[in-house]
Design a protein around this motif. Structure first.
Motif, short mmCIF file in Angstrom:
data_model
loop_
_atom_site.label_atom_id
_atom_site.label_comp_id
_atom_site.label_asym_id
_atom_site.label_seq_id
_atom_site.Cartn_x
_atom_site.Cartn_y
_atom_site.Cartn_z
N LEU A 126 0.83 -1.21 0.00
CA LEU A 126 0.00 0.00 0.00
C LEU A 126 0.86 1.26 0.00
N LEU A 127 1.92 1.24 0.80
CA LEU A 127 2.82 2.40 0.84
C LEU A 127 3.57 2.55 -0.47
N THR A 132 4.56 5.53 -5.52
CA THR A 132 4.46 5.64 -6.97
C THR A 132 3.63 6.86 -7.37
N ASN A 133 2.54 7.10 -6.62
CA ASN A 133 1.70 8.28 -6.90
C ASN A 133 2.49 9.57 -6.74
N ALA A 138 1.56 14.92 -10.65
CA ALA A 138 1.90 16.32 -10.46
C ALA A 138 1.08 16.96 -9.34
N ASP A 139 0.17 16.20 -8.77
CA ASP A 139 -0.71 16.71 -7.72
C ASP A 139 0.03 16.75 -6.39
N PRO A 140 0.17 17.92 -5.76
CA PRO A 140 0.87 17.99 -4.47
C PRO A 140 0.18 17.21 -3.36
N LEU A 141 -1.12 16.94 -3.52
CA LEU A 141 -1.83 16.18 -2.50
C LEU A 141 -1.38 14.72 -2.43
N ASP A 145 -1.14 12.61 0.98
CA ASP A 145 -1.76 11.31 1.21
C ASP A 145 -0.73 10.29 1.69
N ARG A 146 0.47 10.34 1.11
CA ARG A 146 1.52 9.43 1.58
C ARG A 146 1.89 9.73 3.03
#
Length: 311
Positions: A126-127, A132-133, A138-141, A145-146
Motif C-alpha cells: 500500500l505504501l 508511486t503516486n 503532479a498533484d501535491p496532495l 496522502d503518503r
C-alpha cells in the motif's frame, strides 16, 4: 440545588455542558451522551417521570428492555447503560438526586470483535502505491496522502488526533509528534524515519504548493490541509483510507483505525512491551491495549496451523 427544581431537560443540558467545559470530553463523546439521554428523556416523559428524582432503577431497567425489544444492538445497550450511570452519578455529586439509582444498572456485554489488521507485506504494498503516486503525479496532495498513511501506521494515531496535528507539533530532529487524545490528554509519539521523511516532504514541497494554488497568504496552522487550504477533516481521511483499502479482503471495518490496529499488533508481534504500546496509543486502561495481544495470538495460531506438520 434542590431536588424540586430538577426538571430533566434542564438537568441533562447542565450535565452535557459539564462534559464539554469541566471534563473536556470530545464533541463526538458529548453527542453520544446527548443521544442516549434524549432517548431516556423520551421514555421517562412517556412514563410520567419529568424530574431527575423520578428516575429510579426500575424505570432505567424498563428503558433498556424497551430498547432491546426494539432491536438495539448489545453495543448500543451497553453504551446507553454506561451513559446513564455517568449521568446519575453526576446528579448525585451535584445534589440533584439523593442516591445513585443507576449504580446497579447493567447492560449486556458488547460482543468482542478482534480488530481488522493488515499483514506487513500488505502495508508495504500500500505504501509502495502511494510512493508511486508521488513520483508520477503532479498533484501535491499525493505527498499529503503518503504522509497521512505513514503517520497513521508509524504512530498509531486516531483519526481525530491526526487531523488535529499542527505543523509545529512535529519535531523533525527528534522524530516525534505531539497529539491531543481523548479527554484532551497530550502525549508525544515517536515517528519512524520513513514517516518523518514523508511528513517533511509534504511540509516543504506539497503544502506550500497547495497554499499557493489556493491563493492563501495567512494559512491554517494545520499540518494536513485540503485543496482549498483548510484543515482536512476526519471524513476526508476516511475517504482516502477507504479508497486505498477498498480492494483488501477480510472482515472488519475499513478506515483509518485499521492502520492504528495494525501498528499496535505489529509492535507486539515485534516484541514491544505492552505498557509501552499502551502509552503510545494513549489508552487509559491496559485492558484496552491487551485486545491486541489476542490479535497477535490469533495470528500466531493461524501461522502454526498452516505451517506445523502436526498442527
Amino acid at each position: 440545588m434542590s431536588a424540586s427544581g430538577s426538571e430533566l431537560p434542564a438537568i441533562i443540558e447542565r450535565f452535557l455542558d459539564s462534559l464539554t467545559h469541566a471534563r473536556g470530553r470530545s464533541p463526538q463523546t458529548v453527542r453520544a451522551y446527548a443521544s442516549d439521554l434524549a432517548a431516556l428523556l423520551r421514555f421517562a416523559t412517556n412514563r410520567g417521570a419529568r424530574r431527575a428524582e423520578d428516575i429510579d432503577l426500575e424505570l432505567l431497567r424498563a428503558w433498556l428492555w424497551d430498547a432491546q425489544a426494539s432491536g438495539r444492538s448489545r453495543a448500543t445497550l451497553s453504551r446507553r447503560a454506561s451513559s446513564v450511570r455517568s449521568f446519575v452519578r453526576w446528579c448525585v455529586e451535584e445534589g440533584v438526586m439523593p442516591s445513585d439509582a443507576a449504580n446497579r444498572l447493567r447492560g449486556p456485554k458488547a460482543a468482542t470483535h478482534l480488530p481488522r489488521v493488515l499483514g506487513a507485506d500488505t502495508v508495504r504494498e500500500l505504501l509502495a502505491v502511494l510512493e508511486t503516486n508521488v513520483r508520477e503525479s503532479a498533484d501535491p496532495l499525493a505527498l499529503r496522502d503518503r504522509a497521512i498513511v505513514e503517520l497513521l501506521y508509524a504512530s498509531a494515531l486516531r483519526v481525530s488526533e491526526l487531523v488535529g496535528v499542527d505543523v509545529d507539533d512535529i519535531d523533525f530532529s527528534r522524530r516525534t509528534v505531539r497529539v491531543i487524545g481523548k479527554g484532551q490528554k497530550e502525549r508525544v509519539v515517536p515517528l519512524g524515519a520513513p514517516a518523518a521523511t514523508a511528513a517533511m516532504d509534504w511540509v516543504e514541497r506539497g503544502r506550500p504548493t497547495v497554499l499557493a494554488q489556493a491563493g492563501i497568504e495567512s494559512p491554517s496552522p494545520a499540518l494536513f490541509i485540503g485543496r482549498r487550504g483548510a484543515r482536512i477533516g476526519t471524513r476526508g481521511v476516511y475517504r482516502l483510507i477507504a479508497g486505498l483499502l477498498g480492494e483488501e479482503v477480510g472482515s472488519g471495518q475499513l478506515g483509518p483505525h485499521t492502520f492504528r490496529h495494525t501498528a499496535a499488533t505489529h509492535l507486539l508481534d515485534g516484541g514491544a512491551d505492552l505498557r509501552a504500546v499502551q502509552e503510545m496509543l494513549g489508552h487509559a486502561s491496559l485492558g484496552t491495549t491487551q485486545l491486541y495481544t489476542h490479535v497477535s495470538s490469533a495470528r500466531l495460531r493461524e501461522v502454526y496451523r498452516q505451517a506445523h506438520p502436526r498442527a
